[in-house]
Motif scaffolding. Sequence first.
Motif, PDB file in Angstrom:
ATOM      1  N   GLU A  26      -0.728 -20.142   6.975  1.00  0.00           N
ATOM      2  CA  GLU A  26      -0.680 -21.287   6.072  1.00  0.00           C
ATOM      3  C   GLU A  26       0.331 -21.078   4.941  1.00  0.00           C
ATOM      4  OE1 GLU A  26      -2.370 -24.358   6.260  1.00  0.00           O
ATOM      5  OE2 GLU A  26      -2.725 -23.616   8.284  1.00  0.00           O
ATOM      6  N   GLY A  27       0.970 -19.893   4.900  1.00  0.00           N
ATOM      7  CA  GLY A  27       2.024 -19.643   3.928  1.00  0.00           C
ATOM      8  C   GLY A  27       1.555 -19.210   2.542  1.00  0.00           C
ATOM      9  N   PHE A  28       0.292 -18.806   2.419  1.00  0.00           N
ATOM     10  CA  PHE A  28      -0.201 -18.372   1.106  1.00  0.00           C
ATOM     11  C   PHE A  28       0.172 -16.915   0.807  1.00  0.00           C
ATOM     12  CE2 PHE A  28      -3.098 -21.979   1.772  1.00  0.00           C
ATOM     13  CZ  PHE A  28      -2.891 -22.634   0.567  1.00  0.00           C
ATOM     14  N   VAL A  29       0.238 -16.086   1.845  1.00  0.00           N
ATOM     15  CA  VAL A  29       0.653 -14.687   1.659  1.00  0.00           C
ATOM     16  C   VAL A  29       1.772 -14.365   2.637  1.00  0.00           C
ATOM     17  CG1 VAL A  29      -1.631 -13.924   0.861  1.00  0.00           C
ATOM     18  CG2 VAL A  29      -1.071 -13.763   3.286  1.00  0.00           C
ATOM     19  N   GLY A  30       2.473 -13.258   2.381  1.00  0.00           N
ATOM     20  CA  GLY A  30       3.540 -12.821   3.275  1.00  0.00           C
ATOM     21  C   GLY A  30       2.961 -12.018   4.422  1.00  0.00           C
ATOM     22  N   GLU A  31       3.699 -10.992   4.830  1.00  0.00           N
ATOM     23  CA  GLU A  31       3.252 -10.143   5.933  1.00  0.00           C
ATOM     24  C   GLU A  31       2.051  -9.300   5.504  1.00  0.00           C
ATOM     25  OE1 GLU A  31       4.555 -10.069   9.072  1.00  0.00           O
ATOM     26  OE2 GLU A  31       5.739 -11.777   8.400  1.00  0.00           O
ATOM     27  N   PHE A  32       1.299  -8.803   6.493  1.00  0.00           N
ATOM     28  CA  PHE A  32       0.276  -7.806   6.197  1.00  0.00           C
ATOM     29  C   PHE A  32       0.271  -6.773   7.306  1.00  0.00           C
ATOM     30  CE2 PHE A  32      -1.918 -11.002   8.697  1.00  0.00           C
ATOM     31  CZ  PHE A  32      -2.737 -10.264   9.536  1.00  0.00           C
ATOM     32  N   GLU A  33      -0.035  -5.527   6.929  1.00  0.00           N
ATOM     33  CA  GLU A  33      -0.075  -4.470   7.939  1.00  0.00           C
ATOM     34  C   GLU A  33      -1.267  -3.572   7.686  1.00  0.00           C
ATOM     35  OE1 GLU A  33       3.535  -2.246   7.558  1.00  0.00           O
ATOM     36  OE2 GLU A  33       2.872  -1.297   5.702  1.00  0.00           O
ATOM     37  N   GLU A  34      -1.694  -2.888   8.755  1.00  0.00           N
ATOM     38  CA  GLU A  34      -2.848  -2.015   8.648  1.00  0.00           C
ATOM     39  C   GLU A  34      -2.385  -0.586   8.385  1.00  0.00           C
ATOM     40  OE1 GLU A  34      -6.667  -1.544  11.445  1.00  0.00           O
ATOM     41  OE2 GLU A  34      -5.726  -3.527  11.429  1.00  0.00           O
ATOM     42  N   THR A  35      -3.005   0.063   7.398  1.00  0.00           N
ATOM     43  CA  THR A  35      -2.676   1.460   7.106  1.00  0.00           C
ATOM     44  C   THR A  35      -3.962   2.261   7.052  1.00  0.00           C
ATOM     45  OG1 THR A  35      -2.833   1.090   4.723  1.00  0.00           O
ATOM     46  CG2 THR A  35      -0.637   0.841   5.712  1.00  0.00           C
ATOM     47  N   GLY A  36      -3.797   3.570   6.978  1.00  0.00           N
ATOM     48  CA  GLY A  36      -4.968   4.444   6.929  1.00  0.00           C
ATOM     49  C   GLY A  36      -5.426   4.789   8.328  1.00  0.00           C
ATOM     50  N   GLU A  37      -6.261   5.832   8.427  1.00  0.00           N
ATOM     51  CA  GLU A  37      -6.724   6.227   9.755  1.00  0.00           C
ATOM     52  C   GLU A  37      -8.213   6.548   9.699  1.00  0.00           C
ATOM     53  OE1 GLU A  37      -5.650   9.311   7.264  1.00  0.00           O
ATOM     54  OE2 GLU A  37      -4.082   8.188   8.288  1.00  0.00           O
ATOM     55  N   GLY A  38      -8.816   6.573  10.883  1.00  0.00           N
ATOM     56  CA  GLY A  38     -10.241   6.898  10.960  1.00  0.00           C
ATOM     57  C   GLY A  38     -11.091   5.772  10.407  1.00  0.00           C
ATOM     58  N   VAL A  39     -12.035   6.146   9.544  1.00  0.00           N
ATOM     59  CA  VAL A  39     -12.984   5.180   8.991  1.00  0.00           C
ATOM     60  C   VAL A  39     -12.325   4.290   7.938  1.00  0.00           C
ATOM     61  CG1 VAL A  39     -15.243   4.920   7.875  1.00  0.00           C
ATOM     62  CG2 VAL A  39     -14.807   6.878   9.374  1.00  0.00           C
ATOM     63  N   GLN A  40     -11.464   4.887   7.074  1.00  0.00           N
ATOM     64  CA  GLN A  40     -10.864   4.138   5.979  1.00  0.00           C
ATOM     65  C   GLN A  40      -9.557   3.477   6.383  1.00  0.00           C
ATOM     66  OE1 GLN A  40     -13.116   3.270   4.238  1.00  0.00           O
ATOM     67  NE2 GLN A  40     -12.463   3.761   2.177  1.00  0.00           N
ATOM     68  N   LYS A  41      -9.643   2.264   6.904  1.00  0.00           N
ATOM     69  CA  LYS A  41      -8.439   1.506   7.227  1.00  0.00           C
ATOM     70  C   LYS A  41      -8.289   0.405   6.205  1.00  0.00           C
ATOM     71  CE  LYS A  41      -7.336   2.087  12.024  1.00  0.00           C
ATOM     72  NZ  LYS A  41      -8.200   2.357  13.160  1.00  0.00           N
ATOM     73  N   TYR A  42      -7.044   0.146   5.811  1.00  0.00           N
ATOM     74  CA  TYR A  42      -6.784  -0.901   4.829  1.00  0.00           C
ATOM     75  C   TYR A  42      -5.759  -1.880   5.362  1.00  0.00           C
ATOM     76  CZ  TYR A  42      -9.266   1.688   1.224  1.00  0.00           C
ATOM     77  OH  TYR A  42     -10.236   2.307   0.497  1.00  0.00           O
ATOM     78  N   LEU A  43      -5.833  -3.116   4.879  1.00  0.00           N
ATOM     79  CA  LEU A  43      -4.783  -4.093   5.139  1.00  0.00           C
ATOM     80  C   LEU A  43      -3.951  -4.139   3.866  1.00  0.00           C
ATOM     81  CD1 LEU A  43      -6.652  -7.196   6.625  1.00  0.00           C
ATOM     82  CD2 LEU A  43      -5.311  -5.522   7.857  1.00  0.00           C
TER      83      LEU A  43
END
Length: 133
Positions: free
Chosen positions: A43-60
């Motif tokens: 919808e154009g409200f945010v730009g790109e997003f990617e997933e980082t982190g490994e195991g249990v703690q993953k973040y966008l």
Amino acid sequence: MASNDTISDMLTRIRNSCMAQHSTTKVPATKMTRNIAKVLKEEGFVGEFEETGEGVQKYLVISLKYKGKNRQPIVRHLQRISKPGLRVYKNRKELPKVLGGIGIAIISTSSGIMTDREARRRGIGGEVLCYVW
């Protein structure tokens, strides 16, 4: 600190980052936050997003968008509608129009997470997660 309501947590993090004019914000990655980020991006409200982190703690890591030389955030308002203590469901006839169609309502339907416009087009209702404009 883990929040019980990952959606409210996500919206608050985006809201705070926009107010502080950060270029990105980090939200815990769940299936739900991933889908909401996808809708916000489409919808154009945010730009790109990617997933980082490994195991249990993953973040966008979501990149935020601003407009003009004063860097006004594109996301002016995020409002949680359906909360864990009070769920809000609407059928296809009752789907809300946010700001007369300027904003979007993000709906959780049986066919996945989508905007109110898309749900209306498909003729399905669901849980109204939040309003964005």
